[in-house]
Motif scaffolding. Structure first.
Motif, PDB file in Angstrom:
ATOM      1  N   GLN A 153       0.824  -1.211   0.000  1.00 26.13           N
ATOM      2  CA  GLN A 153       0.000   0.000   0.000  1.00 26.13           C
ATOM      3  C   GLN A 153       0.857   1.260   0.000  1.00 26.13           C
ATOM      4  OE1 GLN A 153      -3.261   0.614  -0.197  1.00 26.13           O
ATOM      5  NE2 GLN A 153      -3.826  -1.534  -0.349  1.00 26.13           N
ATOM      6  N   SER A 154       1.972   1.217   0.715  1.00 24.95           N
ATOM      7  CA  SER A 154       2.794   2.421   0.858  1.00 24.95           C
ATOM      8  C   SER A 154       4.056   2.411   0.003  1.00 24.95           C
ATOM      9  CB  SER A 154       3.181   2.593   2.320  1.00 24.95           C
ATOM     10  OG  SER A 154       3.960   1.494   2.751  1.00 24.95           O
ATOM     11  N   ALA A 155       4.333   1.329  -0.710  1.00 23.43           N
ATOM     12  CA  ALA A 155       5.568   1.227  -1.487  1.00 23.43           C
ATOM     13  C   ALA A 155       5.493   2.043  -2.776  1.00 23.43           C
ATOM     14  CB  ALA A 155       5.849  -0.236  -1.820  1.00 23.43           C
ATOM     15  N   HIS A 156       6.661   2.493  -3.222  1.00 22.93           N
ATOM     16  CA  HIS A 156       6.759   3.280  -4.451  1.00 22.93           C
ATOM     17  C   HIS A 156       6.952   2.399  -5.679  1.00 22.93           C
ATOM     18  CE1 HIS A 156       6.933   7.002  -2.227  1.00 22.93           C
ATOM     19  NE2 HIS A 156       7.885   6.495  -1.463  1.00 22.93           N
ATOM     20  N   SER A 157       7.737   1.329  -5.535  1.00 23.11           N
ATOM     21  CA  SER A 157       7.997   0.427  -6.655  1.00 23.11           C
ATOM     22  C   SER A 157       8.248  -0.977  -6.111  1.00 23.11           C
ATOM     23  CB  SER A 157       9.205   0.899  -7.474  1.00 23.11           C
ATOM     24  OG  SER A 157      10.374   0.821  -6.700  1.00 23.11           O
ATOM     25  N   ALA A 158       8.169  -1.943  -7.025  1.00 20.62           N
ATOM     26  CA  ALA A 158       8.391  -3.337  -6.622  1.00 20.62           C
ATOM     27  C   ALA A 158       9.192  -4.056  -7.701  1.00 20.62           C
ATOM     28  CB  ALA A 158       7.067  -4.047  -6.401  1.00 20.62           C
ATOM     29  N   VAL A 159      10.032  -4.976  -7.255  1.00 18.91           N
ATOM     30  CA  VAL A 159      10.827  -5.803  -8.162  1.00 18.91           C
ATOM     31  C   VAL A 159      10.689  -7.239  -7.687  1.00 18.91           C
ATOM     32  CG1 VAL A 159      13.144  -6.294  -9.026  1.00 18.91           C
ATOM     33  CG2 VAL A 159      12.474  -3.937  -8.573  1.00 18.91           C
ATOM     34  N   ALA A 160      10.430  -8.142  -8.634  1.00 21.38           N
ATOM     35  CA  ALA A 160      10.389  -9.568  -8.320  1.00 21.38           C
ATOM     36  C   ALA A 160      11.522 -10.244  -9.087  1.00 21.38           C
ATOM     37  CB  ALA A 160       9.052 -10.170  -8.709  1.00 21.38           C
ATOM     38  N   ALA A 161      12.315 -11.023  -8.379  1.00 27.28           N
ATOM     39  CA  ALA A 161      13.463 -11.681  -8.994  1.00 27.28           C
ATOM     40  C   ALA A 161      13.495 -13.147  -8.596  1.00 27.28           C
ATOM     41  CB  ALA A 161      14.754 -11.000  -8.559  1.00 27.28           C
ATOM     42  N   GLU A 162      13.912 -13.969  -9.532  1.00 27.51           N
ATOM     43  CA  GLU A 162      14.059 -15.400  -9.255  1.00 27.51           C
ATOM     44  C   GLU A 162      15.381 -15.608  -8.535  1.00 27.51           C
ATOM     45  OE1 GLU A 162      14.368 -19.405 -11.874  1.00 27.51           O
ATOM     46  OE2 GLU A 162      12.812 -17.978 -12.434  1.00 27.51           O
ATOM     47  N   TYR A 163      15.343 -16.308  -7.434  1.00 31.24           N
ATOM     48  CA  TYR A 163      16.523 -16.444  -6.574  1.00 31.24           C
ATOM     49  C   TYR A 163      17.044 -17.864  -6.493  1.00 31.24           C
ATOM     50  CZ  TYR A 163      13.240 -18.292  -3.181  1.00 31.24           C
ATOM     51  OH  TYR A 163      12.289 -19.054  -2.559  1.00 31.24           O
ATOM     52  N   ARG A 164      16.595 -18.746  -7.344  1.00 27.35           N
ATOM     53  CA  ARG A 164      16.953 -20.166  -7.289  1.00 27.35           C
ATOM     54  C   ARG A 164      18.470 -20.356  -7.358  1.00 27.35           C
ATOM     55  NH1 ARG A 164      13.461 -23.857 -11.084  1.00 27.35           N
ATOM     56  NH2 ARG A 164      12.273 -21.983 -10.690  1.00 27.35           N
ATOM     57  N   GLY A 165      19.036 -21.041  -6.364  1.00 26.72           N
ATOM     58  CA  GLY A 165      20.457 -21.363  -6.356  1.00 26.72           C
ATOM     59  C   GLY A 165      21.340 -20.384  -5.611  1.00 26.72           C
ATOM     60  N   TYR A 220      11.945  -3.392   1.521  1.00 26.16           N
ATOM     61  CA  TYR A 220      11.304  -4.530   2.177  1.00 26.16           C
ATOM     62  C   TYR A 220      11.498  -5.753   1.286  1.00 26.16           C
ATOM     63  CZ  TYR A 220       7.540  -7.544   3.849  1.00 26.16           C
ATOM     64  OH  TYR A 220       6.807  -8.609   4.305  1.00 26.16           O
ATOM     65  N   LEU A 221      12.193  -6.758   1.782  1.00 27.81           N
ATOM     66  CA  LEU A 221      12.413  -8.001   1.037  1.00 27.81           C
ATOM     67  C   LEU A 221      11.560  -9.102   1.632  1.00 27.81           C
ATOM     68  CD1 LEU A 221      16.248  -8.430   0.419  1.00 27.81           C
ATOM     69  CD2 LEU A 221      14.497  -7.980  -1.241  1.00 27.81           C
ATOM     70  N   LYS A 222      10.960  -9.906   0.761  1.00 26.10           N
ATOM     71  CA  LYS A 222      10.130 -11.005   1.252  1.00 26.10           C
ATOM     72  C   LYS A 222      10.174 -12.146   0.251  1.00 26.10           C
ATOM     73  CE  LYS A 222       7.074 -12.590   4.198  1.00 26.10           C
ATOM     74  NZ  LYS A 222       7.413 -12.811   5.588  1.00 26.10           N
ATOM     75  N   VAL A 223      10.367 -13.341   0.761  1.00 28.59           N
ATOM     76  CA  VAL A 223      10.205 -14.554  -0.027  1.00 28.59           C
ATOM     77  C   VAL A 223       8.914 -15.180   0.473  1.00 28.59           C
ATOM     78  CG1 VAL A 223      11.131 -16.830  -0.561  1.00 28.59           C
ATOM     79  CG2 VAL A 223      12.674 -14.893  -0.325  1.00 28.59           C
ATOM     80  N   PHE A 236      10.606 -10.870  -3.506  1.00 34.74           N
ATOM     81  CA  PHE A 236       9.904  -9.614  -3.736  1.00 34.74           C
ATOM     82  C   PHE A 236      10.601  -8.499  -2.974  1.00 34.74           C
ATOM     83  CE2 PHE A 236       6.889 -13.041  -4.185  1.00 34.74           C
ATOM     84  CZ  PHE A 236       6.336 -12.771  -5.426  1.00 34.74           C
ATOM     85  N   ALA A 237      10.893  -7.406  -3.679  1.00 37.62           N
ATOM     86  CA  ALA A 237      11.542  -6.244  -3.078  1.00 37.62           C
ATOM     87  C   ALA A 237      10.654  -5.029  -3.314  1.00 37.62           C
ATOM     88  CB  ALA A 237      12.914  -6.023  -3.693  1.00 37.62           C
ATOM     89  N   PHE A 238      10.234  -4.390  -2.227  1.00 41.48           N
ATOM     90  CA  PHE A 238       9.387  -3.194  -2.315  1.00 41.48           C
ATOM     91  C   PHE A 238      10.181  -1.997  -1.817  1.00 41.48           C
ATOM     92  CE2 PHE A 238       6.312  -6.632  -1.968  1.00 41.48           C
ATOM     93  CZ  PHE A 238       5.350  -6.279  -2.897  1.00 41.48           C
TER      94      PHE A 238
END
Length: 175
Positions: free
Chosen positions: A20-32, A51-54, A82-84
């Protein structure tokens, strides 16, 4: 270990409040990626206001419903980190981009800002956005430039007169 319904609700509520309060978001694959690298990334994220969340993609889909990051919901596949960006719009992109340089297993999948989903290659442009302090400094420079030019213009006739008098003095001393 599977999450209970209460734990899932807590994850959804937590991610939803951040989205709700984030400006942007990035989703990245982290396998390995090693645990040490993930811990290092989390520590750096805390310092930079990211804010990082798996989390499971289904939980994130529910969390982003009704936010400007709802555009990401259709593309959530695979193990994603997920990085917000909380404070600075480009902070998450800079963090992920910096770690992706060293860690080739970190692959950017989604970039979202302002209810728009961008190509993963647009992370470069988002990462180059100035921070708040840099943007204020640029704005102040633009605001200050006309005043400086005006002052220089007002001072120029006096400086010309002083240079002319000095040139006459030097020519008389040389003669």
């Amino acid at each position: 270990m599977a999450l209970t319904l209460e734990q899932k609700k807590a994850v959804v509520a937590e991610v939803a409040s951040v989205a709700q309060s984030a400006h942007s978001a990035v989703a990245a694959e982290y396998r390995g990626i090693t645990v040490e690298k993930m811990t290092e990334m989390r520590a750096k994220a805390r310092n930079e206001g990211v804010y990082l969340k798996v989390a499971k993609n289904t939980l994130v889909k529910r969390a982003v419903e009704g936010t400007e990051f709802e555009c990401m919901a259709e593309e959530l596949t695979g193990p994603l980190l997920f990085a917000f960006s909380i404070e600075d719009p480009g902070a998450a992109a800079r963090l992920i981009k910096d770690f992706a340089k060293d860690e080739d297993k970190l692959v950017v999948r989604l970039v979202a800002m302002g209810a728009t989903l961008y190509q993963a290659s647009e992370i470069e442009r988002l990462a180059k956005m100035p921070t708040r302090d840099q943007a204020i400094a640029m704005l102040m420079g633009v605001m200050k430039a006309p005043i400086e030019k005006f002052v220089r213009t007002l001072a120029e006739p006096h400086t010309k007169l002083v240079r002319t008098v000095a040139a006459v003095r030097d020519s008389k001393q040389a003669a």
